[in-house]
Write an enzyme that holds these catalytic residues in place. Structure first.
Site, PDB file in Angstrom:
ATOM      1  N   LYS A 132       0.871  -1.179   0.000  1.00  0.00           N
ATOM      2  CA  LYS A 132       0.000   0.000   0.000  1.00  0.00           C
ATOM      3  C   LYS A 132       0.901   1.219   0.000  1.00  0.00           C
ATOM      4  O   LYS A 132       2.046   1.164   0.455  1.00  0.00           O
ATOM      5  CB  LYS A 132      -0.866   0.025   1.265  1.00  0.00           C
ATOM      6  CG  LYS A 132      -2.093   0.863   1.126  1.00  0.00           C
ATOM      7  CD  LYS A 132      -3.180   0.102   0.380  1.00  0.00           C
ATOM      8  CE  LYS A 132      -4.410   0.920   0.139  1.00  0.00           C
ATOM      9  NZ  LYS A 132      -5.524   0.063  -0.308  1.00  0.00           N
ATOM     10  N   ASP A 172      -7.144   4.272  -4.423  1.00  0.00           N
ATOM     11  CA  ASP A 172      -7.758   4.090  -3.102  1.00  0.00           C
ATOM     12  C   ASP A 172      -8.373   5.463  -2.786  1.00  0.00           C
ATOM     13  O   ASP A 172      -8.616   6.258  -3.709  1.00  0.00           O
ATOM     14  CB  ASP A 172      -6.720   3.653  -2.060  1.00  0.00           C
ATOM     15  CG  ASP A 172      -7.360   3.129  -0.765  1.00  0.00           C
ATOM     16  OD1 ASP A 172      -7.748   1.947  -0.730  1.00  0.00           O
ATOM     17  OD2 ASP A 172      -7.477   3.895   0.207  1.00  0.00           O
TER      18      ASP A 172
HETATM   19  P1  NDP Z   1     -12.934   7.595  -2.585  1.00  0.00           P
HETATM   20  O1  NDP Z   1     -11.879   8.585  -2.384  1.00  0.00           O
HETATM   21  O2  NDP Z   1     -13.508   7.375  -3.928  1.00  0.00           O
HETATM   22  O3  NDP Z   1     -14.139   7.879  -1.594  1.00  0.00           O
HETATM   23  C1  NDP Z   1     -13.923   7.935  -0.212  1.00  0.00           C
HETATM   24  C2  NDP Z   1     -15.227   8.324   0.449  1.00  0.00           C
HETATM   25  O4  NDP Z   1     -15.088   8.119   1.857  1.00  0.00           O
HETATM   26  C3  NDP Z   1     -15.574   9.794   0.268  1.00  0.00           C
HETATM   27  O5  NDP Z   1     -16.958   9.928   0.268  1.00  0.00           O
HETATM   28  C4  NDP Z   1     -14.954  10.424   1.489  1.00  0.00           C
HETATM   29  O6  NDP Z   1     -15.534  11.650   1.888  1.00  0.00           O
HETATM   30  C5  NDP Z   1     -15.220   9.369   2.531  1.00  0.00           C
HETATM   31  N1  NDP Z   1     -14.219   9.500   3.596  1.00  0.00           N
HETATM   32  C6  NDP Z   1     -12.881   9.396   3.489  1.00  0.00           C
HETATM   33  N2  NDP Z   1     -12.277   9.630   4.651  1.00  0.00           N
HETATM   34  C7  NDP Z   1     -13.281   9.885   5.512  1.00  0.00           C
HETATM   35  C8  NDP Z   1     -13.307  10.182   6.889  1.00  0.00           C
HETATM   36  N3  NDP Z   1     -12.159  10.279   7.600  1.00  0.00           N
HETATM   37  N4  NDP Z   1     -14.519  10.378   7.466  1.00  0.00           N
HETATM   38  C9  NDP Z   1     -15.667  10.273   6.741  1.00  0.00           C
HETATM   39  N5  NDP Z   1     -15.706  10.001   5.430  1.00  0.00           N
HETATM   40  C10 NDP Z   1     -14.525   9.803   4.842  1.00  0.00           C
HETATM   41  O7  NDP Z   1     -12.332   6.215  -2.003  1.00  0.00           O
HETATM   42  P2  NDP Z   1     -12.801   4.719  -2.298  1.00  0.00           P
HETATM   43  O8  NDP Z   1     -14.268   4.656  -2.481  1.00  0.00           O
HETATM   44  O9  NDP Z   1     -11.916   4.161  -3.329  1.00  0.00           O
HETATM   45  O10 NDP Z   1     -12.394   4.005  -0.920  1.00  0.00           O
HETATM   46  C11 NDP Z   1     -13.293   3.875   0.173  1.00  0.00           C
HETATM   47  C12 NDP Z   1     -12.835   2.757   1.082  1.00  0.00           C
HETATM   48  O11 NDP Z   1     -12.794   1.522   0.361  1.00  0.00           O
HETATM   49  C13 NDP Z   1     -11.429   2.923   1.675  1.00  0.00           C
HETATM   50  O12 NDP Z   1     -11.407   2.323   2.956  1.00  0.00           O
HETATM   51  C14 NDP Z   1     -10.566   2.085   0.733  1.00  0.00           C
HETATM   52  O13 NDP Z   1      -9.375   1.657   1.356  1.00  0.00           O
HETATM   53  C15 NDP Z   1     -11.506   0.923   0.461  1.00  0.00           C
HETATM   54  N6  NDP Z   1     -11.254   0.128  -0.736  1.00  0.00           N
HETATM   55  C16 NDP Z   1     -11.185   0.719  -1.964  1.00  0.00           C
HETATM   56  C17 NDP Z   1     -10.978  -0.053  -3.082  1.00  0.00           C
HETATM   57  C18 NDP Z   1     -10.988   0.524  -4.457  1.00  0.00           C
HETATM   58  O14 NDP Z   1     -10.917  -0.250  -5.405  1.00  0.00           O
HETATM   59  N7  NDP Z   1     -11.107   1.843  -4.636  1.00  0.00           N
HETATM   60  C19 NDP Z   1     -10.760  -1.499  -2.983  1.00  0.00           C
HETATM   61  C20 NDP Z   1     -10.945  -2.030  -1.649  1.00  0.00           C
HETATM   62  C21 NDP Z   1     -11.157  -1.219  -0.582  1.00  0.00           C
HETATM   63  P3  NDP Z   1     -14.698  13.025   1.809  1.00  0.00           P
HETATM   64  O15 NDP Z   1     -14.669  13.372   0.367  1.00  0.00           O
HETATM   65  O16 NDP Z   1     -15.468  13.979   2.641  1.00  0.00           O
HETATM   66  O17 NDP Z   1     -13.335  12.744   2.374  1.00  0.00           O
HETATM   67  O1  2IT Z   2      -7.776  -1.806  -0.753  1.00  0.00           O
HETATM   68  C1  2IT Z   2      -7.730  -2.271  -1.903  1.00  0.00           C
HETATM   69  O2  2IT Z   2      -7.859  -3.492  -2.121  1.00  0.00           O
HETATM   70  C2  2IT Z   2      -7.549  -1.355  -3.021  1.00  0.00           C
HETATM   71  N1  2IT Z   2      -7.512  -0.143  -2.818  1.00  0.00           N
HETATM   72  C3  2IT Z   2      -7.385  -1.874  -4.416  1.00  0.00           C
HETATM   73  C4  2IT Z   2      -5.991  -2.364  -4.663  1.00  0.00           C
HETATM   74  C5  2IT Z   2      -5.679  -2.753  -6.075  1.00  0.00           C
HETATM   75  O3  2IT Z   2      -4.483  -2.978  -6.306  1.00  0.00           O
HETATM   76  O4  2IT Z   2      -6.560  -2.843  -6.924  1.00  0.00           O
END
Ligand code: NDP
Ligand code: 2IT
Length: 451
Positions: A132, A172
């Site tokens: 990461k 992420d």
């Molecule tokens: P994005 O940046 O697209 O969206 C993140 C969302 O979460 C936003 O709405 C953001 O709001 C909110 N958020 C972030 N930090 C906080 C906080 N401290 N308090 C409240 N809301 C918060 O990220 P993703 O959708 O890609 O990721 C979301 C989660 O999923 C993370 O935990 C990530 O690690 C996990 N994940 C993502 C993957 C992927 O493929 N993208 C794969 C597997 C897991 P704001 O804009 O106000 O910060």
């Molecule tokens: O938390 C996760 O699994 C991710 N943000 C996606 C990682 C990836 O390499 O697709």
């Protein structure tokens, strides 16, 4: 997170060393505690894992890179951020895992995420290691030009540690299509190589895989579907609460609707919206992805919705909860509220969104609980499909790719479910996911010697 009393001695000793060595890293300690707290039955069945020093080695990253990221903002002022890449384990394949840009990013958060990623990636059954990275850079309120200059500076250092056979990042929090484009472009320029497989989540016009954008949210819903299926239940007709309004949240809502459920909430760090008519995915995408506005803007444009400032959606009565924002966003009190309101299923779209107290509460109440390591594995699994397509210079269509994702999530569910049964905790997906992922990593580490 220093209580080791409930851990068997061999595990407790390793955990105490982790706490001593990483004293100022609470999120990392939390993630390690969760895994070590689940795998006692695996170690009993495989004493060779203890003798082979698997535990002592697996909690220590193979390599940690911390670097300066200087850039100049639109006002001509110098800005300095900190960049990270923690290459945790390459025993199953090249390092693989996302990059996070968020002001809260520090070594503890990157290490917890990298540690989780090892076992999540193992659980997908694909040949990918765990890593990461990211930065404490905050893209909110920055112009496209500032984001581009930041990404170029970040990649100006990170490029030397990457490569399609070495380390393959993805998105992420705070790293989406725009950032991935700038990062990939800078890598291509510096290395003079169009090395498609060195990054996943690319635009579908230039090497990205179909369904990668949708994969994490869709996958989490597919996982919930599998859990319900074990009990002869279905997604159809369910009321669903989703937190977050980014990549994972948007596509979890989208798939929930396709399966006949109604997702009624979305949130960001300012509060949540509740929409009794069901969240309008197109409007949410317009507000959050196109305009990069706050989620209250959604409520302003949608008569059936209202904005609840400064609160989280767990106070809403639902059948299914899908926390999809960030770590520790759902605590014990939130879990109690969900349970009191009759929640049946919780699947973690985010990484470690539920606090340990919340997880215990769900388990004690008999709520079906799908931990992120299993439930959100569809994103990285589809990244591995992107790597395969890039290596073969092929492109699969949307329908085939979604079918593959569906089948991978069925397999991930089966692995976790079967391991939970095998190790005497039927129905406990935390034990199941950790055990199944750990077993695969441990066997490979033993086979490859003391590295
Ligand atoms: P994005 O940046 O697209 O969206 C993140 C969302 O979460 C936003 O709405 C953001 O709001 C909110 N958020 C972030 N930090 C906080 C906080 N401290 N308090 C409240 N809301 C918060 O990220 P993703 O959708 O890609 O990721 C979301 C989660 O999923 C993370 O935990 C990530 O690690 C996990 N994940 C993502 C993957 C992927 O493929 N993208 C794969 C597997 C897991 P704001 O804009 O106000 O910060
Ligand atoms: O938390 C996760 O699994 C991710 N943000 C996606 C990682 C990836 O390499 O697709």
């Amino acid at each position: 997170m220093t209580d080791t009393s409930e851990l068997p001695a061999a595990i407790g000793d390793v955990y105490e060393t982790v706490v001593a060595r990483n004293a100022h890293e609470p999120e990392f300690q939390q993630a390690v505690h969760e895994v070590l707290g689940s795998i006692a039955p695996v170690l009993e069945a495989h004493p060779e894992f203890v003798d082979g020093g698997i535990l002592e080695r697996v909690v220590e990253p193979e390599r940690q890179i911390v670097f300066r990221v200087p850039w100049v903002d639109d006002a001509g002022r110098l800005q300095v951020n900190r960049g990270f890449r923690v290459q945790f384990s390459s025993v199953l394949g090249p390092y693989k895992g996302g990059l996070r840009f968020h002001p809260s990013v520090n070594l503890s958060i990157i290490k917890f995420l990298g540690f989780e990623q090892i076992f999540k990636n193992a659980l997908t059954g694909q040949g990918i290691g765990g890593a990461k990275g990211g930065s404490d850079f905050d893209p909110h309120g920055r112009s496209d030009a500032e984001v581009m200059r930041f990404c170029q500076s970040f990649m100006g250092e990170l490029y030397r540690h990457l490569g399609e056979h070495t380390d393959v990042p993805a998105g992420d929090i705070g790293v989406g299509a725009r950032e991935i484009g700038y990062l990939f472009g800078q890598y291509r320029k510096i290395t003079n190589r169009h090395e498609s497989g060195m990054f996943t989540g690319k635009g579908v016009q230039w090497g990205g895989a179909e369904v990668r954008t949708e994969a994490t949210g869709y996958g989490a819903v597919f996982f919930a579907q599998e859990m319900l299926g074990v009990h002869g239940d279905m997604f159809d007709g369910k009321r669903v609460a989703v937190s977050g309004s980014g990549n994972v949240a948007i596509y979890a809502i989208d798939k929930a609707h396709q399966l006949g459920a109604k997702a009624i909430t979305a949130s960001d760090s300012t509060g949540y919206v509740i929409d009794d008519a069901g969240i309008d995915v197109d409007l949410l995408r317009q507000v959050k992805e196109v305009e990069r506005a706050r989620v209250d803007e959604y409520a302003r444009r949608r008569p059936s919705a209202r904005f609840v400032e400064g609160r989280r959606p767990w106070e809403v009565a639902v059948d299914v909860a899908i926390p999809s924002a960030t770590q520790n966003e759902l605590d014990e009190a939130d879990a109690a509220a969900l349970i009191a309101n009759g929640v049946r299923v919780v699947v973690e779209g985010a990484n470690m969104p539920s606090t340990p107290g919340a997880v215990d509460a769900f388990r004690a109440a008999g709520v079906l609980f799908g931990p992120g390591k299993a439930a959100n594995a569809g994103g990285v699994a589809t990244s591995a499909l992107e790597m395969s397509q890039n290596a073969a210079r092929q492109r699969w269509n949307f329908e085939d790719s979604e079918r593959k994702l569906r089948s991978i999530m069925r397999d991930v569910h089966h692995s976790a479910f079967a391991a939970a049964e095998r190790y005497g905790h039927p129905g406990d997906y935390v034990v199941g996911a950790n055990s199944a992922g750990f077993e695969r990593v441990a066997h490979a580490m033993l086979a490859q010697g003391v590295i």
